[in-house]
Design an enzyme around this catalytic site. Sequence first.
Site, mmCIF file in Angstrom:
data_model
loop_
_atom_site.group_PDB
_atom_site.id
_atom_site.type_symbol
_atom_site.label_atom_id
_atom_site.label_comp_id
_atom_site.label_asym_id
_atom_site.label_seq_id
_atom_site.Cartn_x
_atom_site.Cartn_y
_atom_site.Cartn_z
ATOM 1 C CB CYS A 44 -5.615 15.195 29.677
ATOM 2 S SG CYS A 44 -4.283 15.349 28.469
ATOM 3 C CB CYS A 97 -3.706 19.061 24.967
ATOM 4 S SG CYS A 97 -3.816 17.267 24.963
#
Length: 424
Positions: A172, A352
């Site tokens: 991430c 994201c």
Amino acid sequence: MPAPLSSTSPTTDHHKVLIVGAGAAGIATAASLRARDPSLDIALIDPAEVHYYQPGWTMVGAGVFNAPSTARAMAATLPRGVHWIKARVESFDPQGQKVVLESGRAVGYEQLVVCPGLKLDWDAIEGLGETLGRNGVTSNYRYDLAPYTWQLVQNLKKGRALFTQPPMPIKCAGAPQKALYLSCDHWLRSGLLGDVRASFFNAGNVLFGVPDYVPALMSYIDKYGIDLNYQHRLTAVDGPNQRATFVRTLPDGSSETRVETFDMLHVVPPQVAPDFIRQSPLADAAGWVDVDPHTLRHRSFGNIHALGDVANTSNAKTAAAARKQAPVVANNVLQALGRLNTLAHYDGYGSCPLTVERGKIVLAEFTYGGKLAPSFPRWLLDGRKPTHLAWLLKAQVLPPLYWQAMLKGREWLARPQPMVGAKP
């Protein structure tokens, strides 16, 4: 619910499909396989007692979620009918089609799926391990520390808050910024921004790897008055004296050391493949499992697939990527077993949700090469702009989608696409 099988049980000596790792990628793959062929003999190897919804930890660090809501017992999470081998993997024998456990016992397979995640290398930063969870040093990358992040944010009324991002690849890539923005949003709403000064130290040279999303993110850097520093890598932390040491890469390739004081330090550690992967014949030169980026099949061993954070694909290492990869791997494993005719294709999708403030998110979605791949029409949700709808998606839709769809083999917006022109 599945009960763990003994590491010496003869019933686990050989399985049609063996999956290493019961994180998001492993469980989703097992569930997708079961959905396609309920009779398939599948075993999953993982020593963990608890399964975590890691994308929720950013929200825990901002006081939006509570930590226990992101954790469930592993036994209750695994798909029914999947054997659970509660053990650690020591090594791989791809020629012998075996995985060797720490106990020394070997488990055979016809098809192997490798998805143990990655290793958070806390020890790569001098002094960090001794001070995590105290002296104002925290990280949303750990379940037990995300609540401490929120405690620090609430208690800090004046001083310096430093946020770091290590060299890529990391899981991430937006998470270091999420902690930054949500913390600054709290201080702004509390009238403290200015007394609290935030700095972001990024080991890379860009704010985000997909340029289309950078203007929106830069607007928040400006809004919060964040001191933005590129090419700065955290190398050491002195917790008791609250000092962080960075190595800065200069334009001529040389480097210099910079020491900064802090009242709060949010650290994202360097990340590498697990040791037993890096030391295995499955790894590429950088230590990641070497797969074809589209079929996710190993480049050297045709009966091995890999997905999730451990694969050497160039997509963002996110749960959203694993959600799209798992059905592809399930399809291609069954194709390799002769139970399906067509290979499936992974396009590099990753997502994201960049939480730029409480109540708004920049929803970055993209495939290989940074090509935008929005899931919704722009008139409904333009991911390049901060929207409340994207926040509702992150806060209310994605957690149940994870637990009740992704981990159950329900492939909403994730059905695999056939690989056009591909030969088995």
